[in-house]
Design a protein around this motif. Structure first.
Motif, PDB file in Angstrom:
ATOM      1  N   THR A   3       0.816  -1.209   0.000  1.00 16.12           N
ATOM      2  CA  THR A   3       0.000   0.000   0.000  1.00 16.12           C
ATOM      3  C   THR A   3       0.846   1.254   0.000  1.00 16.12           C
ATOM      4  O   THR A   3       0.354   2.319  -0.328  1.00 16.12           O
ATOM      5  N   GLU A   4       2.159   1.164   0.306  1.00 16.02           N
ATOM      6  CA  GLU A   4       3.015   2.345   0.334  1.00 16.02           C
ATOM      7  C   GLU A   4       3.096   3.010  -1.032  1.00 16.02           C
ATOM      8  O   GLU A   4       3.262   4.205  -1.132  1.00 16.02           O
ATOM      9  N   GLU A   5       2.998   2.246  -2.109  1.00 12.38           N
ATOM     10  CA  GLU A   5       3.114   2.803  -3.451  1.00 12.38           C
ATOM     11  C   GLU A   5       1.756   3.145  -4.066  1.00 12.38           C
ATOM     12  O   GLU A   5       1.691   3.597  -5.195  1.00 12.38           O
ATOM     13  N   LEU A   6       0.700   2.960  -3.351  1.00 12.84           N
ATOM     14  CA  LEU A   6      -0.643   3.211  -3.835  1.00 12.84           C
ATOM     15  C   LEU A   6      -0.996   4.685  -3.673  1.00 12.84           C
ATOM     16  O   LEU A   6      -0.914   5.231  -2.580  1.00 12.84           O
ATOM     17  N   ARG A   7      -1.372   5.327  -4.773  1.00 13.21           N
ATOM     18  CA  ARG A   7      -1.761   6.741  -4.759  1.00 13.21           C
ATOM     19  C   ARG A   7      -3.271   6.859  -4.934  1.00 13.21           C
ATOM     20  O   ARG A   7      -3.862   6.139  -5.732  1.00 13.21           O
ATOM     21  N   ALA A  28      -0.309   4.846   2.300  1.00 15.08           N
ATOM     22  CA  ALA A  28       0.473   4.729   3.529  1.00 15.08           C
ATOM     23  C   ALA A  28       0.117   5.821   4.535  1.00 15.08           C
ATOM     24  O   ALA A  28       0.372   5.674   5.730  1.00 15.08           O
ATOM     25  N   ASP A  29      -0.494   6.914   4.067  1.00 16.16           N
ATOM     26  CA  ASP A  29      -0.900   8.010   4.947  1.00 16.16           C
ATOM     27  C   ASP A  29      -2.276   7.789   5.572  1.00 16.16           C
ATOM     28  O   ASP A  29      -2.720   8.610   6.382  1.00 16.16           O
ATOM     29  N   LEU A  30      -2.941   6.720   5.196  1.00 16.58           N
ATOM     30  CA  LEU A  30      -4.292   6.423   5.678  1.00 16.58           C
ATOM     31  C   LEU A  30      -4.248   5.373   6.775  1.00 16.58           C
ATOM     32  O   LEU A  30      -3.292   4.604   6.874  1.00 16.58           O
ATOM     33  N   PRO A  31      -5.321   5.299   7.578  1.00 15.39           N
ATOM     34  CA  PRO A  31      -5.424   4.182   8.527  1.00 15.39           C
ATOM     35  C   PRO A  31      -5.345   2.860   7.749  1.00 15.39           C
ATOM     36  O   PRO A  31      -5.792   2.772   6.599  1.00 15.39           O
ATOM     37  N   GLU A  32      -4.793   1.832   8.373  1.00 14.70           N
ATOM     38  CA  GLU A  32      -4.542   0.563   7.691  1.00 14.70           C
ATOM     39  C   GLU A  32      -5.787  -0.025   7.036  1.00 14.70           C
ATOM     40  O   GLU A  32      -5.725  -0.509   5.902  1.00 14.70           O
ATOM     41  N   ASP A  33      -6.930   0.019   7.725  1.00 17.79           N
ATOM     42  CA  ASP A  33      -8.144  -0.572   7.151  1.00 17.79           C
ATOM     43  C   ASP A  33      -8.602   0.177   5.908  1.00 17.79           C
ATOM     44  O   ASP A  33      -9.068  -0.424   4.951  1.00 17.79           O
ATOM     45  N   ALA A  38      -8.701   0.859  -0.275  1.00 14.17           N
ATOM     46  CA  ALA A  38      -8.188   1.470  -1.503  1.00 14.17           C
ATOM     47  C   ALA A  38      -7.494   0.428  -2.374  1.00 14.17           C
ATOM     48  O   ALA A  38      -7.700   0.387  -3.593  1.00 14.17           O
ATOM     49  N   ALA A  39      -6.688  -0.423  -1.765  1.00  9.36           N
ATOM     50  CA  ALA A  39      -6.006  -1.482  -2.512  1.00  9.36           C
ATOM     51  C   ALA A  39      -7.020  -2.448  -3.116  1.00  9.36           C
ATOM     52  O   ALA A  39      -6.863  -2.887  -4.259  1.00  9.36           O
ATOM     53  N   ASP A  40      -8.065  -2.757  -2.375  1.00 13.19           N
ATOM     54  CA  ASP A  40      -9.114  -3.647  -2.879  1.00 13.19           C
ATOM     55  C   ASP A  40      -9.838  -3.022  -4.064  1.00 13.19           C
ATOM     56  O   ASP A  40     -10.216  -3.717  -5.006  1.00 13.19           O
ATOM     57  N   LEU A  41     -10.047  -1.691  -4.032  1.00 11.19           N
ATOM     58  CA  LEU A  41     -10.695  -1.009  -5.152  1.00 11.19           C
ATOM     59  C   LEU A  41      -9.855  -1.143  -6.414  1.00 11.19           C
ATOM     60  O   LEU A  41     -10.379  -1.359  -7.500  1.00 11.19           O
TER      61      LEU A  41
END
Length: 115
Positions: A3-7, A28-33, A38-41
């Protein structure tokens, strides 16, 4: 996918005043959940999409807002490397699982000039 590379780019438009709001951040700036949502989207397939979701940023046919012309439209672009996905929802079509993410992004958003 890390998730660190996810914009994530967020835009809210519409409403009574018609003031567009926008924000950009890293997962990476968001709460983990919410980073996981976002990654799931980004990783969802067309079969996984709820009504109102499209990859091209337009609302799907049949997902017109319910009563009240003052609803917001939310557009979220999630990108990682060369892969990206843009999703749009109205107030009445936002998937329940995406609502906390949208609330956090709304807190980061600022008015845009090109409303």
């Amino acid at each position: 996918m890390a998730t660190e590379e996810l914009r994530i780019a967020y835009r809210r438009s519409g409403g009574i005043a018609g003031i567009a709001m926008a924000a950009e951040c890293l997962a990476a700036d968001l709460p983990e959940d919410q980073a996981r949502v976002a990654a799931d989207l980004l990783g969802a397939t067309d079969e996984d999409q709820a009504p109102g979701e499209r990859d091209d940023g337009a609302e799907a046919a049949g997902s017109a807002p319910g009563p009240g012309a003052d609803q917001f439209t939310y557009t979220v672009r999630v990108a990682s490397g060369a892969r990206s996905r843009t999703l749009s929802w109205s107030d009445s079509t936002v998937p329940e699982g995406a609502r906390p993410l949208l609330a956090t992004l709304a807190g980061l958003a600022r008015p845009t000039r090109n409303g």
